[in-house]
Design a protein around this motif. Structure first.
Motif, PDB file in Angstrom:
ATOM      1  N   ASN A 206       0.850  -1.112  -0.070  1.00  0.00           N
ATOM      2  CA  ASN A 206       0.017   0.035  -0.031  1.00  0.00           C
ATOM      3  C   ASN A 206       0.670   1.182   0.031  1.00  0.00           C
ATOM      4  O   ASN A 206       0.638   2.156  -0.751  1.00  0.00           O
ATOM      5  N   GLU A 207       2.048   1.293   0.719  1.00  0.00           N
ATOM      6  CA  GLU A 207       2.792   2.487   0.900  1.00  0.00           C
ATOM      7  C   GLU A 207       3.564   2.661  -0.340  1.00  0.00           C
ATOM      8  O   GLU A 207       3.977   3.599  -0.793  1.00  0.00           O
ATOM      9  N   ILE A 208       4.027   1.290  -0.858  1.00  0.00           N
ATOM     10  CA  ILE A 208       4.697   1.476  -2.354  1.00  0.00           C
ATOM     11  C   ILE A 208       3.702   2.029  -3.242  1.00  0.00           C
ATOM     12  O   ILE A 208       4.128   2.930  -4.173  1.00  0.00           O
TER      13      ILE A 208
ATOM     14  N   ARG B 212       6.782  -9.742 -10.088  1.00  0.00           N
ATOM     15  CA  ARG B 212       7.615 -10.157 -11.444  1.00  0.00           C
ATOM     16  C   ARG B 212       9.100 -10.053 -11.118  1.00  0.00           C
ATOM     17  O   ARG B 212       9.707 -11.034 -11.851  1.00  0.00           O
ATOM     18  N   ALA B 213       9.302  -9.394 -10.536  1.00  0.00           N
ATOM     19  CA  ALA B 213      10.961  -9.021 -10.319  1.00  0.00           C
ATOM     20  C   ALA B 213      11.477 -10.442  -9.548  1.00  0.00           C
ATOM     21  O   ALA B 213      12.389 -10.873  -9.962  1.00  0.00           O
ATOM     22  N   LEU B 214      10.567 -10.893  -8.552  1.00  0.00           N
ATOM     23  CA  LEU B 214      11.084 -12.107  -7.736  1.00  0.00           C
ATOM     24  C   LEU B 214      10.862 -13.198  -8.795  1.00  0.00           C
ATOM     25  O   LEU B 214      11.964 -14.093  -8.564  1.00  0.00           O
ATOM     26  N   ARG B 215      10.151 -13.275  -9.631  1.00  0.00           N
ATOM     27  CA  ARG B 215      10.158 -14.509 -10.741  1.00  0.00           C
ATOM     28  C   ARG B 215      11.037 -14.321 -11.507  1.00  0.00           C
ATOM     29  O   ARG B 215      11.758 -15.552 -11.914  1.00  0.00           O
ATOM     30  N   ASN B 216      11.597 -13.208 -12.002  1.00  0.00           N
ATOM     31  CA  ASN B 216      12.815 -13.108 -12.910  1.00  0.00           C
ATOM     32  C   ASN B 216      14.043 -13.650 -12.265  1.00  0.00           C
ATOM     33  O   ASN B 216      14.696 -14.267 -12.801  1.00  0.00           O
TER      34      ASN B 216
ATOM     35  N   CYS C  25       0.649   4.305  -7.732  1.00  0.00           N
ATOM     36  CA  CYS C  25      -0.092   3.228  -8.592  1.00  0.00           C
ATOM     37  C   CYS C  25      -1.039   2.515  -7.385  1.00  0.00           C
ATOM     38  O   CYS C  25      -0.645   2.889  -6.371  1.00  0.00           O
ATOM     39  N   ALA C  26      -1.616   1.561  -8.269  1.00  0.00           N
ATOM     40  CA  ALA C  26      -2.516   0.904  -7.235  1.00  0.00           C
ATOM     41  C   ALA C  26      -1.778  -0.401  -6.410  1.00  0.00           C
ATOM     42  O   ALA C  26      -0.576  -0.403  -6.960  1.00  0.00           O
TER      43      ALA C  26
ATOM     44  N   ARG D 133       2.340  -4.770  -6.022  1.00  0.00           N
ATOM     45  CA  ARG D 133       2.564  -6.163  -5.660  1.00  0.00           C
ATOM     46  C   ARG D 133       2.781  -6.969  -7.057  1.00  0.00           C
ATOM     47  O   ARG D 133       3.642  -7.669  -6.793  1.00  0.00           O
ATOM     48  N   SER D 134       2.606  -6.576  -8.148  1.00  0.00           N
ATOM     49  CA  SER D 134       2.820  -7.018  -9.401  1.00  0.00           C
ATOM     50  C   SER D 134       4.339  -6.910  -9.933  1.00  0.00           C
ATOM     51  O   SER D 134       4.750  -7.595 -10.287  1.00  0.00           O
TER      52      SER D 134
END
Lengths: 167, 395
Positions: free
Chosen positions: A132-134, A151-155, A140-141, A146-147
């Motif tokens: 939420n703070e990010i 995505r960065a973690l998956r990469n 952004c929402a 979170r997305s």
């Protein structure tokens, strides 16, 4: 975003207390020392005319971080326009002598992330902000924040697993 | 452990290591008098030019000097305001405006007046007020049709007759689906009164200002900010909002002498129309300690419950979280939390991390004693313990 630290109303006092932290944030987002200093300077210049309002709202840190992140995005886009026929110039990251550790892989990956996504990752894993703070910092929402991180973690997982397979 | 524990650790280590390589800055602030602020206030500026020297030393070319900013006093520099929380936003409203409820059926108020007492006007606020959305408040189902007259205000102003108008600030969940004139955003004037209504993040803020205070609407609307914790210390996203009956974690309710204040956070669990934080209040000092003691003195085991008198497949739509703060009243110094369940025929009581207490007049009445937190419904036993305020009296 309600802040854990009440910003001193005195602008210089705030810079003395938090300037280095902002500098670190800018460097982690850009990997460029000079660019980081410029982004912090620009952000402070933008904050100065509205400083009292930011202090009364408790939004100094969020405003400055957002300014830095937006500045990094703008500079990267501008750089793309300046070099239209070449590949976009990514922030330079000096490759470690050996890409041995997971941390090394993570840092190399950062160079390839879109700036906003990279800022989200820094805010999550260096600044320890909630999603939420990010979202409030990056405007952004929460789901988008979170997305970005997911995505960065998956990469990074793909990269680390590839590295494991090579071992 | 998350699914990406290894990856998270890698990012954290990378950033922690690289942070050591970040360039350092050594700001050397200059001090000059800021004449446009109150006398005696001295502010330091890092970016102003002292002679020809830029005081923020860094690599790279010097920047042109920052021009002296012209500060125009804002509305809130000249009028005292207080923060009003609702869902995940806060706005400023005049500090001396109390919470109140709108008239329950303004359309039933006789217009023009007949000279006799009109009971439908009994609950009309008599002074400027702040109103929060109170979805649980019951509305009498009667038919009141008033013929429109020439010179009537735009329907966006609502149906309250002009002679009863008071300035107000209202915050509620936006309901454009209802198609009511009072639900649409607006910027209107009528006989010098100014109505502004604006929707942000699904929350609608309405301001009706009197002719002598035309700047209020813009001042309130522009003050809106998003928060993750309300100004009184309520979590915007609290576990108590989840369905069912939950128990807080952390420390139990502290002893009365350790408490400086208690914040009452009223949550609406209606997920269909956007549940979340509704009204919130703070009780301080002796009243707070009395409340805490009343919780400890109440019989253990929860209640009152009459489990045969309602359906058991829902845990109802209203719940309160109590947040206990130390004497410093610092929003970050939450000592403990308790959840208050009142809206069903079972599961009622005050629950902390270790125990459950029965609802009593002493520990529940104060929670609903004043707007914006009203007791809108519950079983008879709960009503006797908790319903003491105007909010429970109805129209």
């Amino acid at each position: 975003m309600r802040e854990e630290v009440v910003a001193p109303r005195d602008f210089a006092e705030f810079v003395a207390a938090r300037g280095q932290a902002l500098q670190i944030f800018a460097y982690l987002v850009t990997s460029d020392r000079a660019e980081a200093a410029d982004l912090v300077q620009d952000a402070l210049e933008r904050a100065w005319p509205r400083w009292d309002t930011l202090v009364s709202e408790g939004s100094c840190e969020a405003y400055l971080r957002r300014s830095i992140a937006n500045g990094a995005v703008s500079r990267w886009r501008k750089l793309r326009r300046i070099v239209p026929v070449a590949d976009p110039v990514r922030p330079h990251i000096a490759a470690p002598a050996e890409v041995g550790s997971d941390a090394d892989s993570a840092w190399l990956l950062c160079a390839e992330l879109p700036t906003t996504q990279r800022a989200a990752v820094v805010l999550r894993f260096y600044e320890d902000l909630s999603y939420n703070e990010i979202g409030l910092v990056l405007d952004c929402a929460e789901a988008t924040a979170r997305s970005h991180v997911h995505r960065a973690l998956r990469n990074l997982r793909e990269r680390l697993e590839t590295g494991d397979d090579d071992d | 452990m998350t699914d990406f524990e290894r990856e998270e650790r890698a990012f954290r280590e990378a950033f922690a290591g690289q942070a050591l390589d970040a360039p350092t800055i050594t700001p050397e602030p200059a001090v000059r008098q800021r004449g446009w602020l109150s006398a005696g206030l001295v502010a330091a500026t890092v970016l102003a030019v002292v002679g020809t020297t830029f005081v923020l030393q860094r690599d790279g070319d010097p920047k042109p000097p920052v021009p002296t900013p012209v500060v125009t006093p804002s509305y809130w520099d000249q009028h005292e305001g207080r923060w009003i929380s609702f869902r995940d936003i806060e706005i400023l409203a005049p500090a001396d405006w109390s919470y109140d409820y709108e008239a329950i059926r303004p359309d039933c108020i006789t217009e023009p007046p007949t000279g006799e007492r009109d009971s439908w006007a009994d609950d009309v606020p008599r002074k400027p007020y702040v109103s929060l959305g109170s979805e649980g408040r019951g509305v009498p189902l009667v038919g009141c049709i008033r013929d429109p007259r020439s010179g009537d205000p735009d329907p966006a102003f609502g149906q309250l007759p002009f002679r009863w108008w008071q300035p107000y600030v209202k915050v509620e969940v936006a309901r454009p689906d209802l198609g009511r004139p009072e639900s649409r955003d607006a910027d209107l004037e009528y006989r010098g009164w100014h109505l502004t209504r604006s929707t942000t993040r699904g929350i609608q803020v309405t301001v009706l200002s009197a002719p002598d205070n035309d700047a209020l609407g813009a001042a309130v609307q522009s003050s809106l900010r998003a928060v993750t914790t309300s100004n009184l210390g309520c979590q915007i996203d609290s576990p108590v909002q989840r369905d069912g009956f939950r128990q807080p974690t952390g420390a139990p309710v502290p002893t009365a002498d350790a408490v400086g204040s208690v914040t009452i956070c009223d949550y609406d669990r209606d997920t269909e129309h956007g549940g979340g934080l509704g009204g919130s209040l703070r009780i301080s000092g002796a009243a707070a300690r009395d409340l805490v003691q009343a919780i400890h003195d109440a019989p253990a085991g929860g209640g009152p419950n009459t489990p045969n008198t309602c359906l058991h497949d829902t845990s109802r739509d209203r719940v309160i979280a109590l947040r206990f703060f130390d004497a410093a009243e610092n929003a970050s110094s939450v000592l403990a939390e308790a959840f208050v369940y009142t809206a069903s025929c079972f599961g009622n009581g005050i629950v902390d991390s270790r125990s459950e207490h029965q609802l009593t007049r002493a520990n529940c009445g104060p929670l609903f004693a004043q707007a914006p937190i009203g007791f809108w419904g519950g079983s008879a036993g709960v009503f006797e313990s908790c319903a003491t305020s105007r909010g429970s009296d109805g129209p």
